[in-house]
Design a protein around this motif. Sequence first.
Motif, PDB file in Angstrom:
ATOM      1  N   GLY A 291      47.200  38.420  28.054  1.00  0.00           N
ATOM      2  CA  GLY A 291      45.846  38.967  28.007  1.00  0.00           C
ATOM      3  C   GLY A 291      44.942  38.512  29.133  1.00  0.00           C
ATOM      4  O   GLY A 291      43.768  38.906  29.169  1.00  0.00           O
ATOM      5  N   LEU A 292      45.452  37.706  30.076  1.00  0.00           N
ATOM      6  CA  LEU A 292      44.593  37.186  31.150  1.00  0.00           C
ATOM      7  C   LEU A 292      44.036  38.314  32.017  1.00  0.00           C
ATOM      8  O   LEU A 292      42.843  38.302  32.363  1.00  0.00           O
ATOM      9  N   LEU A 293      44.855  39.264  32.374  1.00  0.00           N
ATOM     10  CA  LEU A 293      44.382  40.341  33.239  1.00  0.00           C
ATOM     11  C   LEU A 293      43.232  41.103  32.585  1.00  0.00           C
ATOM     12  O   LEU A 293      42.245  41.446  33.245  1.00  0.00           O
ATOM     13  N   GLU A 294      43.345  41.353  31.307  1.00  0.00           N
ATOM     14  CA  GLU A 294      42.275  42.056  30.603  1.00  0.00           C
ATOM     15  C   GLU A 294      41.009  41.199  30.544  1.00  0.00           C
ATOM     16  O   GLU A 294      39.894  41.709  30.735  1.00  0.00           O
ATOM     17  N   ARG A 295      41.171  39.893  30.311  1.00  0.00           N
ATOM     18  CA  ARG A 295      39.996  39.018  30.234  1.00  0.00           C
ATOM     19  C   ARG A 295      39.307  38.908  31.601  1.00  0.00           C
ATOM     20  O   ARG A 295      38.077  38.905  31.678  1.00  0.00           O
ATOM     21  N   VAL A 296      40.094  38.804  32.627  1.00  0.00           N
ATOM     22  CA  VAL A 296      39.513  38.724  33.973  1.00  0.00           C
ATOM     23  C   VAL A 296      38.794  40.025  34.317  1.00  0.00           C
ATOM     24  O   VAL A 296      37.695  40.013  34.878  1.00  0.00           O
TER      25      VAL A 296
ATOM     26  N   ASP B 255      46.205  30.795  38.719  1.00  0.00           N
ATOM     27  CA  ASP B 255      46.575  32.045  38.059  1.00  0.00           C
ATOM     28  C   ASP B 255      45.385  33.000  37.987  1.00  0.00           C
ATOM     29  O   ASP B 255      45.569  34.223  38.007  1.00  0.00           O
ATOM     30  N   VAL B 256      44.164  32.471  37.893  1.00  0.00           N
ATOM     31  CA  VAL B 256      42.994  33.349  37.911  1.00  0.00           C
ATOM     32  C   VAL B 256      42.878  34.030  39.271  1.00  0.00           C
ATOM     33  O   VAL B 256      42.606  35.241  39.348  1.00  0.00           O
ATOM     34  N   LYS B 257      43.096  33.278  40.339  1.00  0.00           N
ATOM     35  CA  LYS B 257      43.052  33.881  41.671  1.00  0.00           C
ATOM     36  C   LYS B 257      44.144  34.940  41.817  1.00  0.00           C
ATOM     37  O   LYS B 257      43.903  36.024  42.356  1.00  0.00           O
ATOM     38  N   ARG B 258      45.325  34.645  41.317  1.00  0.00           N
ATOM     39  CA  ARG B 258      46.417  35.621  41.390  1.00  0.00           C
ATOM     40  C   ARG B 258      46.077  36.863  40.572  1.00  0.00           C
ATOM     41  O   ARG B 258      46.389  37.985  40.978  1.00  0.00           O
ATOM     42  N   ALA B 259      45.438  36.682  39.433  1.00  0.00           N
ATOM     43  CA  ALA B 259      45.038  37.825  38.608  1.00  0.00           C
ATOM     44  C   ALA B 259      44.021  38.685  39.347  1.00  0.00           C
ATOM     45  O   ALA B 259      44.106  39.926  39.336  1.00  0.00           O
ATOM     46  N   LEU B 260      43.059  38.046  39.987  1.00  0.00           N
ATOM     47  CA  LEU B 260      42.053  38.794  40.745  1.00  0.00           C
ATOM     48  C   LEU B 260      42.699  39.554  41.907  1.00  0.00           C
ATOM     49  O   LEU B 260      42.350  40.710  42.175  1.00  0.00           O
ATOM     50  N   GLU B 261      43.643  38.914  42.589  1.00  0.00           N
ATOM     51  CA  GLU B 261      44.318  39.593  43.698  1.00  0.00           C
ATOM     52  C   GLU B 261      45.157  40.769  43.193  1.00  0.00           C
ATOM     53  O   GLU B 261      45.219  41.825  43.834  1.00  0.00           O
TER      54      GLU B 261
ATOM     55  N   LEU C 146      44.496  42.573  40.512  1.00  0.00           N
ATOM     56  CA  LEU C 146      43.554  43.626  40.138  1.00  0.00           C
ATOM     57  C   LEU C 146      42.965  44.298  41.380  1.00  0.00           C
ATOM     58  O   LEU C 146      42.737  45.513  41.395  1.00  0.00           O
ATOM     59  N   PHE C 147      42.730  43.522  42.426  1.00  0.00           N
ATOM     60  CA  PHE C 147      42.253  44.088  43.686  1.00  0.00           C
ATOM     61  C   PHE C 147      43.297  45.039  44.274  1.00  0.00           C
ATOM     62  O   PHE C 147      42.981  46.171  44.659  1.00  0.00           O
ATOM     63  N   MET C 148      44.543  44.601  44.347  1.00  0.00           N
ATOM     64  CA  MET C 148      45.593  45.427  44.942  1.00  0.00           C
ATOM     65  C   MET C 148      45.850  46.686  44.133  1.00  0.00           C
ATOM     66  O   MET C 148      46.216  47.727  44.688  1.00  0.00           O
ATOM     67  N   THR C 149      45.667  46.631  42.832  1.00  0.00           N
ATOM     68  CA  THR C 149      45.946  47.786  41.979  1.00  0.00           C
ATOM     69  C   THR C 149      44.710  48.645  41.716  1.00  0.00           C
ATOM     70  O   THR C 149      44.773  49.601  40.946  1.00  0.00           O
ATOM     71  N   GLY C 150      43.591  48.296  42.342  1.00  0.00           N
ATOM     72  CA  GLY C 150      42.383  49.097  42.176  1.00  0.00           C
ATOM     73  C   GLY C 150      41.656  48.868  40.882  1.00  0.00           C
ATOM     74  O   GLY C 150      40.771  49.646  40.510  1.00  0.00           O
TER      75      GLY C 150
ATOM     76  N   ARG D  25      36.294  35.870  49.562  1.00  0.00           N
ATOM     77  CA  ARG D  25      36.439  37.180  48.921  1.00  0.00           C
ATOM     78  C   ARG D  25      35.735  37.168  47.577  1.00  0.00           C
ATOM     79  O   ARG D  25      35.921  36.266  46.769  1.00  0.00           O
ATOM     80  N   THR D  26      34.921  38.181  47.342  1.00  0.00           N
ATOM     81  CA  THR D  26      34.244  38.355  46.062  1.00  0.00           C
ATOM     82  C   THR D  26      34.829  39.571  45.353  1.00  0.00           C
ATOM     83  O   THR D  26      35.406  40.467  45.989  1.00  0.00           O
ATOM     84  N   TYR D  27      34.663  39.595  44.044  1.00  0.00           N
ATOM     85  CA  TYR D  27      35.242  40.664  43.228  1.00  0.00           C
ATOM     86  C   TYR D  27      34.149  41.256  42.341  1.00  0.00           C
ATOM     87  O   TYR D  27      33.317  40.541  41.792  1.00  0.00           O
ATOM     88  N   ASP D  28      34.179  42.575  42.179  1.00  0.00           N
ATOM     89  CA  ASP D  28      33.175  43.248  41.371  1.00  0.00           C
ATOM     90  C   ASP D  28      33.791  44.483  40.745  1.00  0.00           C
ATOM     91  O   ASP D  28      34.884  44.933  41.117  1.00  0.00           O
ATOM     92  N   ALA D  29      33.065  45.044  39.803  1.00  0.00           N
ATOM     93  CA  ALA D  29      33.512  46.286  39.173  1.00  0.00           C
ATOM     94  C   ALA D  29      33.504  47.410  40.202  1.00  0.00           C
ATOM     95  O   ALA D  29      32.595  47.520  41.024  1.00  0.00           O
TER      96      ALA D  29
END
Length: 446
Positions: free
Chosen positions: A139-144, A177-183, A185-189, A201-205
Amino acid sequence: MSADTGAAAAPADLSAREARRIFLHAQSLSAPRPRRRARPIDVTAYLERQGVLQLDTVNVLTRAHYMPLYSRLGPYDTSMADHVLWGHERGHAAEAFEHWGHEASVMPHDLLPLMHHRMVGGTSWKARTRDELEGRHPGLLERVTRAVEAEGPVIARDLEHLAPPEGPRGEWWDRSDVKRALEYLFMTGGVAASRGRNFARTYDASSRAWGLPAANATSDWSLPTEEARQALFDRALVAVGIGAPRDLADHFRLPYTGGAQGRGALDWAESAVERGLASWVTVEGWAERALLAAGAVDPGRATATALLSPFDPVCWFRPRLKRMFDVDYRIEIYTPAPQRQYGYYCLPLLVGDQIPARFDLKADRKAGVLLVQASWREPGRAPGARRLPQAAVARAAARELTTMARWLGLESVSVAPRGDLAPALAEVIGAGDAPRLGGQDPAALG
């Protein structure tokens, strides 16, 4: 084009120098830099023309993405460029976005639909990363994703509490693992990325960053894969003006052969010709036919002088650089020091339509010195061109290095004795004979 029958080959449609000038003109490198101050519209124009500005964390001289703009615009305000590329720290650029174009890149906003297939397409890295993350932290990807949508823009450290690292961290590049999850999600749009303070690098909706929902298989802003690849190939054609199909495919890292993935570069090339976007031509010394973009211009003369970074489109594709300029170039950052031939961070020097030298450069910001750690003449010369005199190359280099030092806020240029061009360059710089700043016709250097 005639087949090889043993008879004398037909004359080429274009000479090697004509093709080179067309390429440099499309790259905005055929004329001296403008004398006026660079403006936001100039950065936007570069993005629109090239379609992609490559990013890299290398900062031995300056940030990698600053250099292609400097080579074409001359000294400029990098904070102005940052605002065009990423907006302010808590926002996003109105006309650009970051994703995987030619490696990590900034691209104009209208290319988003052309990148959708890369975001949602399957790769072994995506599958492996997702499986590993879900295996360790279900569930980490969903939580992130939810956290980014609620709190963005964020950096990875802001969300570390979602999966605190277990045990000691590894090397400096070891990612949580949080950084990997963000990367992932970034790569998959799933989320959008930008840059904040210190290039972090910053991340946003995606809804805030792009004005679009996250990428997925049912997105209404996507283009079919083959249509998107053809459109990227067409954009590359405009960016380079002339090139073999492999040259054009490399611009956006498109596959050359179709195989199981569908059509390839030769198919896209034929389509461009059929639609009147290009024509097939032969070029003196080229083993394969080239595509000449409709509307491509031969300026008649190439008169720019500029240092080029390893992340410049001119230097990206080694076979083209060798074919057009007789320069065998490889970045040696990842080569162990004893095995480096030229230096850690070498920049080729463009003079007119030739690349006669390269320099290993480093900005010593504490001392305020631009270090020229090695200075090399290229052993060959561009096809169809006369080899420039040593003194002429040294004077051109001295002017460029002096201009670059001032742009970087450094007070002087120091030339180390390594390299066959070092004595001549040191003599020019030591004597204060570097030509005045600004554009100069390389033909006047000889």
